[in-house]
Design a protein around this motif. Structure first.
Motif, PDB file in Angstrom:
ATOM      1  N   ALA A   1      -4.802   9.630  58.024  1.00  0.00           N
ATOM      2  CA  ALA A   1      -5.394   9.361  59.338  1.00  0.00           C
ATOM      3  C   ALA A   1      -6.922   9.377  59.266  1.00  0.00           C
ATOM      4  O   ALA A   1      -7.596   8.513  59.845  1.00  0.00           O
ATOM      5  N   LEU A   2      -7.472  10.347  58.552  1.00  0.00           N
ATOM      6  CA  LEU A   2      -8.931  10.415  58.405  1.00  0.00           C
ATOM      7  C   LEU A   2      -9.470   9.182  57.661  1.00  0.00           C
ATOM      8  O   LEU A   2     -10.531   8.647  58.006  1.00  0.00           O
ATOM      9  N   SER A   3      -8.743   8.739  56.644  1.00  0.00           N
ATOM     10  CA  SER A   3      -9.160   7.541  55.912  1.00  0.00           C
ATOM     11  C   SER A   3      -9.131   6.320  56.817  1.00  0.00           C
ATOM     12  O   SER A   3     -10.045   5.488  56.797  1.00  0.00           O
ATOM     13  N   TRP A   4      -8.080   6.197  57.625  1.00  0.00           N
ATOM     14  CA  TRP A   4      -7.975   5.053  58.531  1.00  0.00           C
ATOM     15  C   TRP A   4      -9.113   5.048  59.537  1.00  0.00           C
ATOM     16  O   TRP A   4      -9.726   4.001  59.798  1.00  0.00           O
ATOM     17  N   VAL A   5      -9.417   6.229  60.108  1.00  0.00           N
ATOM     18  CA  VAL A   5     -10.514   6.322  61.084  1.00  0.00           C
ATOM     19  C   VAL A   5     -11.849   5.994  60.421  1.00  0.00           C
ATOM     20  O   VAL A   5     -12.691   5.285  60.989  1.00  0.00           O
ATOM     21  N   SER A   6     -12.042   6.507  59.208  1.00  0.00           N
ATOM     22  CA  SER A   6     -13.301   6.243  58.503  1.00  0.00           C
ATOM     23  C   SER A   6     -13.476   4.757  58.226  1.00  0.00           C
ATOM     24  O   SER A   6     -14.553   4.188  58.437  1.00  0.00           O
ATOM     25  N   VAL A   7     -12.408   4.109  57.740  1.00  0.00           N
ATOM     26  CA  VAL A   7     -12.488   2.673  57.434  1.00  0.00           C
ATOM     27  C   VAL A   7     -12.687   1.862  58.706  1.00  0.00           C
ATOM     28  O   VAL A   7     -13.445   0.888  58.737  1.00  0.00           O
ATOM     29  N   LYS A   8     -11.997   2.288  59.776  1.00  0.00           N
ATOM     30  CA  LYS A   8     -12.028   1.515  61.016  1.00  0.00           C
ATOM     31  C   LYS A   8     -13.381   1.594  61.704  1.00  0.00           C
ATOM     32  O   LYS A   8     -13.871   0.585  62.247  1.00  0.00           O
ATOM     33  N   TYR A   9     -14.005   2.755  61.686  1.00  0.00           N
ATOM     34  CA  TYR A   9     -15.210   2.939  62.506  1.00  0.00           C
ATOM     35  C   TYR A   9     -16.487   3.154  61.691  1.00  0.00           C
ATOM     36  O   TYR A   9     -17.577   3.046  62.249  1.00  0.00           O
ATOM     37  N   LEU A  10     -16.371   3.468  60.422  1.00  0.00           N
ATOM     38  CA  LEU A  10     -17.577   3.747  59.633  1.00  0.00           C
ATOM     39  C   LEU A  10     -17.888   2.671  58.603  1.00  0.00           C
ATOM     40  O   LEU A  10     -19.036   2.509  58.207  1.00  0.00           O
ATOM     41  N   VAL A  11     -16.870   1.934  58.136  1.00  0.00           N
ATOM     42  CA  VAL A  11     -17.070   0.896  57.120  1.00  0.00           C
ATOM     43  C   VAL A  11     -17.111  -0.473  57.793  1.00  0.00           C
ATOM     44  O   VAL A  11     -16.245  -0.799  58.604  1.00  0.00           O
ATOM     45  N   THR A  12     -18.133  -1.257  57.449  1.00  0.00           N
ATOM     46  CA  THR A  12     -18.265  -2.606  58.007  1.00  0.00           C
ATOM     47  C   THR A  12     -17.338  -3.563  57.263  1.00  0.00           C
ATOM     48  O   THR A  12     -17.467  -3.745  56.050  1.00  0.00           O
ATOM     49  N   PRO A  13     -16.378  -4.174  57.957  1.00  0.00           N
ATOM     50  CA  PRO A  13     -15.467  -5.105  57.269  1.00  0.00           C
ATOM     51  C   PRO A  13     -16.191  -6.390  56.872  1.00  0.00           C
ATOM     52  O   PRO A  13     -17.065  -6.881  57.597  1.00  0.00           O
ATOM     53  N   ILE A  14     -15.835  -6.942  55.727  1.00  0.00           N
ATOM     54  CA  ILE A  14     -16.443  -8.166  55.212  1.00  0.00           C
ATOM     55  C   ILE A  14     -15.377  -9.258  55.173  1.00  0.00           C
ATOM     56  O   ILE A  14     -14.280  -9.053  54.632  1.00  0.00           O
ATOM     57  N   TYR A  15     -15.717 -10.422  55.742  1.00  0.00           N
ATOM     58  CA  TYR A  15     -14.804 -11.559  55.782  1.00  0.00           C
ATOM     59  C   TYR A  15     -15.323 -12.663  54.862  1.00  0.00           C
ATOM     60  O   TYR A  15     -16.535 -12.865  54.740  1.00  0.00           O
ATOM     61  N   ALA A  16     -14.408 -13.371  54.226  1.00  0.00           N
ATOM     62  CA  ALA A  16     -14.777 -14.457  53.309  1.00  0.00           C
ATOM     63  C   ALA A  16     -14.348 -15.797  53.890  1.00  0.00           C
ATOM     64  O   ALA A  16     -13.226 -15.934  54.400  1.00  0.00           O
ATOM     65  N   ALA A  17     -15.265 -16.767  53.848  1.00  0.00           N
ATOM     66  CA  ALA A  17     -14.960 -18.142  54.259  1.00  0.00           C
ATOM     67  C   ALA A  17     -15.263 -19.052  53.073  1.00  0.00           C
ATOM     68  O   ALA A  17     -16.280 -18.887  52.402  1.00  0.00           O
ATOM     69  N   GLN A  18     -14.388 -20.001  52.830  1.00  0.00           N
ATOM     70  CA  GLN A  18     -14.527 -20.835  51.630  1.00  0.00           C
ATOM     71  C   GLN A  18     -14.307 -22.301  51.964  1.00  0.00           C
ATOM     72  O   GLN A  18     -13.414 -22.650  52.733  1.00  0.00           O
ATOM     73  N   THR A  19     -15.142 -23.172  51.399  1.00  0.00           N
ATOM     74  CA  THR A  19     -14.961 -24.614  51.502  1.00  0.00           C
ATOM     75  C   THR A  19     -14.898 -25.181  50.093  1.00  0.00           C
ATOM     76  O   THR A  19     -15.535 -24.661  49.173  1.00  0.00           O
ATOM     77  N   SER A  20     -14.106 -26.218  49.903  1.00  0.00           N
ATOM     78  CA  SER A  20     -13.932 -26.813  48.573  1.00  0.00           C
ATOM     79  C   SER A  20     -14.342 -28.276  48.594  1.00  0.00           C
ATOM     80  O   SER A  20     -14.078 -29.000  49.560  1.00  0.00           O
ATOM     81  N   LEU A  21     -15.009 -28.708  47.510  1.00  0.00           N
ATOM     82  CA  LEU A  21     -15.525 -30.067  47.388  1.00  0.00           C
ATOM     83  C   LEU A  21     -14.942 -30.726  46.145  1.00  0.00           C
ATOM     84  O   LEU A  21     -14.861 -30.105  45.085  1.00  0.00           O
ATOM     85  N   LEU A  22     -14.561 -31.982  46.282  1.00  0.00           N
ATOM     86  CA  LEU A  22     -14.140 -32.783  45.140  1.00  0.00           C
ATOM     87  C   LEU A  22     -15.325 -33.639  44.713  1.00  0.00           C
ATOM     88  O   LEU A  22     -15.789 -34.498  45.461  1.00  0.00           O
ATOM     89  N   ILE A  23     -15.844 -33.396  43.510  1.00  0.00           N
ATOM     90  CA  ILE A  23     -17.006 -34.126  43.014  1.00  0.00           C
ATOM     91  C   ILE A  23     -16.551 -35.498  42.543  1.00  0.00           C
ATOM     92  O   ILE A  23     -15.707 -35.618  41.655  1.00  0.00           O
ATOM     93  N   LEU A  24     -17.110 -36.544  43.144  1.00  0.00           N
ATOM     94  CA  LEU A  24     -16.753 -37.913  42.774  1.00  0.00           C
ATOM     95  C   LEU A  24     -17.587 -38.364  41.588  1.00  0.00           C
ATOM     96  O   LEU A  24     -18.748 -37.965  41.445  1.00  0.00           O
ATOM     97  N   PRO A  25     -17.032 -39.210  40.724  1.00  0.00           N
ATOM     98  CA  PRO A  25     -17.809 -39.692  39.565  1.00  0.00           C
ATOM     99  C   PRO A  25     -18.988 -40.522  40.024  1.00  0.00           C
ATOM    100  O   PRO A  25     -18.865 -41.377  40.903  1.00  0.00           O
ATOM    101  N   SER A  26     -20.166 -40.251  39.439  1.00  0.00           N
ATOM    102  CA  SER A  26     -21.373 -40.990  39.798  1.00  0.00           C
ATOM    103  C   SER A  26     -21.363 -42.338  39.119  1.00  0.00           C
ATOM    104  O   SER A  26     -20.867 -42.506  38.012  1.00  0.00           O
ATOM    105  N   GLN A  27     -21.925 -43.327  39.809  1.00  0.00           N
ATOM    106  CA  GLN A  27     -21.984 -44.681  39.279  1.00  0.00           C
ATOM    107  C   GLN A  27     -23.407 -44.999  38.882  1.00  0.00           C
ATOM    108  O   GLN A  27     -24.351 -44.716  39.604  1.00  0.00           O
TER     109      GLN A  27
END
Length: 404
Positions: free
Chosen positions: A30-56
């Motif tokens: 319970a103490l760990s849950w409270v500490s994580v919930k209110y004392l640790v800043t959660p970090i979120y990841a966002a990702q985009t993917s690109l297909l590199i086209l052959p250059s002419q």
């Protein structure tokens, strides 16, 4: 102590301390849950993917450039402009741009909210002596991770980790937008400079062609010559064909070597394509050497025949050859100018966005289930250790008291 006495003591230990161990586990979790919930800043990841086209390539000149390669030496810097490589986006170029401070500055200017995120404020607190802008830029560069293509696929990924999931997605998509704008700007600038230079050279070549024609006309009037006879023209034509054939063979060999060099960067000698290209290179070299010997013998024969002509005819032959060369170069420059204009208008895409970044539902740090499991195990271990210490101490006293 034998096993017959150990089992009853273990059961006694469980009866006395099982509730305490359970309570310790629940309290620690319970103490760990409270500490994580209110004392640790959660970090979120966002990702985009690109297909590199052959250059002419922008400079596909075709057979005419191969035939005029030896004559292009006289043009000096124009040779490198016509046959040189232009800016083209490669994977290394794109990764370098994405990791640049200039791109991070543009993203930071668009999203000033980045400066007031909890993790950004902690970074500023850590580096009080540094300049705030430089500290934030360095921090932002650490939050943006560029994942190059691996052996499984050929996509380039941009991953951004922030405490605000929506802002993380916006920053990742903005990186893609800024990347395309930046590379487009480089390509457009390069194409414009190339086109302007070609137009200037085309104008200069037009003047040179006009002067060569006037020189030929003046020479004909001075010596009362109209043109060379058919036999001499045939000799000049045959000699030119031999020279063009030699230049074409050299161009083919150069192209094969260039392909082999590009293939060596991506393949090994075990690759069948590499072996086939190496074979082709050896055959081209052998063929070129043999053909050069034949051309050398034939050229000597034709040059001896031309040397027997009168001086006036030789001068006329040189002037006609000069005009032919100038005219071919003028046509080449005209074609390249038109090709540069078409290429600038076409603007092929550099990459395709496979997946745009979207806000994440769950944080990547901390992972609450993992934290709860680990804290539960630690709490059970701590409660069990305390209970075992207490049991060992008091149980020894109880046994001593019972014996007395």
């Amino acid at each position: 102590m034998n096993s017959e006495l150990l089992l009853p003591q273990f059961k006694l230990f469980l009866r006395r301390y099982s509730l305490f161990i359970l309570f310790t586990a629940l309290l620690g979790t319970a103490l760990s849950w409270v500490s994580v919930k209110y004392l640790v800043t959660p970090i979120y990841a966002a990702q985009t993917s690109l297909l590199i086209l052959p250059s002419q390539s922008k400079s596909q000149l075709g057979p005419m450039l191969n035939q005029l390669e030896s004559q292009l030496e006289m043009l000096g810097p124009l040779r490198s402009v016509i046959s040189g490589q232009h800016f083209s986006s490669s994977l290394k170029d794109l990764v370098s741009i994405l990791n640049s401070r200039s791109l991070a500055e543009e993203v930071l200017a668009r999203y000033p909210r980045l400066k007031v995120l909890p993790e950004a404020l902690k970074e500023l607190e850590k580096h009080k002596k540094g300049q705030p802008k430089q500290v934030i830029l360095a921090w932002l560069l650490k939050q943006v991770e560029i994942l190059s293509p691996d052996g499984k696929d050929g996509t380039l990924r941009i991953q951004v980790k922030l405490s605000d999931p929506q802002l993380a997605a916006d920053v990742a998509n903005t990186y893609v937008e800024k990347l395309e704008f930046f590379v487009r700007k480089l390509i457009t600038q390069d194409a414009n400079e190339h086109q302007i230079y070609l137009e200037k050279q085309l104008k200069t070549m037009g003047v040179s062609l006009q002067m060569a024609e006037e020189e030929l006309l003046a020479y004909q009037r001075k010596y009362h010559l109209i043109s060379l006879d058919d036999e001499v023209k045939q000799l000049i034509s045959q000699l030119a064909e031999l020279e063009a054939e030699e230049v074409s063979a050299r161009a083919a060999l150069k192209e094969t070597r260039a392909k082999l060099a590009r293939l060596e960067n991506q393949s090994t000698e075990l690759n069948p394509n590499w072996a086939e290209m190496a074979n082709q290179l050896e055959l081209s070299s052998a063929g070129l050497n043999e053909r050069q010997k034949e051309i050398k013998r034939a050229r000597g024969k034709y040059e001896r025949l031309l040397a027997a002509l009168p001086n006036q005819a030789l001068g006329l032959a040189r002037l006609e050859r000069k005009i032919t060369l100038q005219n071919q170069l003028y046509v080449l420059l005209s074609q390249q100018t038109q090709a540069a204009q078409l290429e600038a208008a076409r603007k092929p895409p550099l990459f395709k966005v496979l997946d745009s970044a979207i806000p994440a539902d769950e944080p990547v740090f901390p992972v609450i289930p993992v934290v709860l499991v680990i804290s539960g195990i630690i709490s059970i271990g701590l409660g069990g250790s305390l209970s075992l210490l207490h049991f060992a101490t008091h149980h020894t006293k109880e046994l001593a008291h019972a014996e007395t």
